[in-house]
Design an enzyme around this catalytic site. Structure first.
Site, PDB file in Angstrom:
ATOM      1  N   HIS A 257       0.835  -1.036   0.094  1.00  0.00           N
ATOM      2  CA  HIS A 257       0.056  -0.057   0.093  1.00  0.00           C
ATOM      3  C   HIS A 257       1.059   1.243   0.159  1.00  0.00           C
ATOM      4  CE1 HIS A 257       0.604  -0.771   4.454  1.00  0.00           C
ATOM      5  NE2 HIS A 257       0.580   0.640   4.266  1.00  0.00           N
TER       6      HIS A 257
ATOM      7  N   HIS B  66       3.914   7.057   3.742  1.00  0.00           N
ATOM      8  CA  HIS B  66       4.876   5.928   3.527  1.00  0.00           C
ATOM      9  C   HIS B  66       4.425   5.001   2.448  1.00  0.00           C
ATOM     10  CE1 HIS B  66       2.146   3.860   6.635  1.00  0.00           C
ATOM     11  NE2 HIS B  66       2.544   2.831   5.812  1.00  0.00           N
TER      12      HIS B  66
ATOM     13  N   GLU C 278       7.949   1.045   4.952  1.00  0.00           N
ATOM     14  CA  GLU C 278       7.513   0.067   5.857  1.00  0.00           C
ATOM     15  C   GLU C 278       7.728  -1.423   5.017  1.00  0.00           C
ATOM     16  OE1 GLU C 278       3.270  -0.089   6.713  1.00  0.00           O
ATOM     17  OE2 GLU C 278       3.547  -1.454   8.257  1.00  0.00           O
TER      18      GLU C 278
END
Lengths: 134, 134
Positions: free
Chosen positions: B7, B79, B130
């Site tokens: 994502h 992010h 991430e």
């Protein structure tokens, strides 16, 4: 209807260096650097299984990403690019829903040779959004 | 080896409002808002054909995205999250290649119930990255 996330663009002062760790630590395929003088950037792509990361570095005077790199010296996530089936229909729907299109609203030929438009970050939670004819 | 872009996270003061134009103008499926008190955020997902856009809104005191929204009042791209097959092996390779892992280096259980780590933006062209166990 929105299509795929075509790419996430990360602006940086050195696109080759920025992409390097994606190759060495993540084993991702990294493209050669390609200068796009008409867009004022040099690009390097990292190809993921489902999308691409596009590293963009300023090229020449008045690069469209020069100001972003003045504000973000380390670089940063510059924009996301979504594919649309019909860029004119998408533009008209976006405008009807209150989104602002940057520039004169006429699609330009983007870095991938396809018509693109950029949308105002204030209408997309501070995110610069590019739409590209799929 | 790097997997999918799981994502792109967009931080905003109002996740439901931020996602709305993705539904109305782009015809994208928008999830319900889900409060994740243990992560200090409320999330709303927009599902694209090949990935997701995750809108995150601060929840409670000391939300990890509060400072980002102080610096970026309109919100912004916060992010990117990449899937990895083995988060420990990926962490060790990243450290070997000179990337810094945030926190104590021990994966935490992320918003999707899977082990995650965050990597230092300075090692990724200013982009907060991430990694999530696939």
């Amino acid at each position: 209807m929105l299509g795929r996330l075509n790419h996430v663009a990360i602006a940086t002062k050195d696109a080759v260096k920025a992409a390097k760790i994606y190759g060495t630590a993540f084993g991702v395929q990294i493209s050669e650097a390609v200068a796009l003088p008409e867009h004022g950037v040099t690009t390097v792509f990292a190809t993921l299984p489902n999308t691409k990361i596009e590293f963009i570095e300023p090229l020449g005077e008045g690069s469209p990403i020069a100001k972003f790199l003045e504000r973000n010296a380390d670089g940063g996530i510059h924009h996301v690019c979504y594919e649309v089936v019909d860029i004119i229909a998408s533009r008209d729907t976006l405008v009807k829903e209150g989104a602002r299109v940057l520039g004169d609203g006429v699609p330009k030929i983007g870095a991938h040779g396809k018509p693109v438009l950029f949308l105002h970050p204030k209408d997309f939670s501070g995110a610069l959004v590019e739409i590209e004819q799929a």
